[in-house]
Enzyme design. Structure first.
Site, PDB file in Angstrom:
ATOM      1  CG  ASP A  85      -5.628  -5.493   3.177  1.00 23.37           C
ATOM      2  OD1 ASP A  85      -6.038  -6.611   3.524  1.00 23.37           O
ATOM      3  OD2 ASP A  85      -5.788  -5.021   2.038  1.00 23.37           O
ATOM      4  CG  HIS A 102      -4.556  -0.820  -0.195  1.00 24.95           C
ATOM      5  ND1 HIS A 102      -4.428  -0.492   1.131  1.00 24.95           N
ATOM      6  CD2 HIS A 102      -4.962  -2.122  -0.209  1.00 24.95           C
ATOM      7  CE1 HIS A 102      -4.743  -1.538   1.880  1.00 24.95           C
ATOM      8  NE2 HIS A 102      -5.061  -2.534   1.088  1.00 24.95           N
ATOM      9  CB  SER A 126      -0.944  -0.025   1.202  1.00 27.43           C
ATOM     10  OG  SER A 126      -1.867   1.037   1.133  1.00 27.43           O
TER      11      SER A 126
END
Length: 242
Positions: A146, A54, A27
């Site tokens: 995540d 992401h 991310s």
């Protein structure tokens, strides 16, 4: 025959066996980590790589162009039903969630009304179920948590878990929460991860396959309950497995 016994293998002569598949979750700050990773990856690797990052739904991703400067491997933006092949890099498209099933990458539309999206966890969990000991989960720089749920599934299936060390991560959230699960096999800077993967590949996965079949047999009943638990956690954010 239980689920793990058939994982990552197809006995039909006209089907290529599923390779060791490396899922990479990244991310914020993940681009630099990915570049360092692929800079040190041998061009003749027999591993396959699936990058789940992401991505902003409002902008076209340039990840294929940016990573293409750091690896000779073919880079492909995933299309629904695409089969994973060794020596390739696959990128999740914007606005999508992705799983792997039967060695193929399957896409679905991300719910725009869903406040919390965990595409890395979703993919890691499917990777564990589909590939078992042939699954590898890597968590790179990023904020949030995540990936920290999915790495448990990969570990429990007999797969390998690698987490970026915090000293080299621009954002510590994801690697920190993944490391705190206690299931990481290695914590390392991205430049050292390809060596760990190649060592893992050279050792082979035959022994891991045998261990997984013996130590963690899954009956149809147990598999069904596991699927229900995952559906409940995905829908309500509550882990009922305990």
């Amino acid at each position: 025959m239980d689920e793990i016994e058939t994982t990552g293998r197809d006995d039909r002569a006209n089907v290529t066996p599923v390779p060791v598949i490396v899922g990479i979750g990244a991310s914020a700050g993940g681009l630099e980590a990915l570049q360092n990773f692929f800079d040190n990856l041998p061009g003749d690797t027999e591993l396959a790589f699936v990058v789940v990052q992401h991505l902003s739904p409002d902008f076209k991703s340039l990840m294929d162009e940016l990573l293409g400067r750091h690896t000779e491997l073919p880079i492909q933006l995933v299309e629904d039903g695409m089969r994973v092949e060794a020596g390739h890099v696959y990128l999740i498209p914007p606005k999508k969630e992705m799983i792997i099933s039967g060695g193929r990458l399957l896409l679905s539309e991300r719910d725009p009304q869903q406040e919390l999206s965990l595409p890395i966890d979703v993919f890691f969990r499917s990777l564990a179920q589909d590939c078992g000991p042939r699954a590898v989960a890597i968590v790179l720089s990023g904020s949030g948590s995540d990936g920290s749920r999915g790495v448990r599934d990969v570990h429990d299936s007999g797969g390998l878990v690698i987490v970026q060390d915090l000293a080299t991560a621009q954002f510590e959230g994801m690697p920190r929460t993944a490391a705190e699960t206690g299931v990481a096999d290695h914590t390392a800077p991205p430049r050292d991860m390809p060596r760990l993967l190649e060592d893992h590949a050279r050792r082979g996965v035959a022994a891991r396959d045998a261990t997984a079949r013996t130590a963690r047999p899954r009956t149809a009943r147990a598999s069904a309950f596991t699927d229900v638990y995952r559906m409940l956690e995905a829908e309500y954010g509550i882990d009922f497995t305990h």
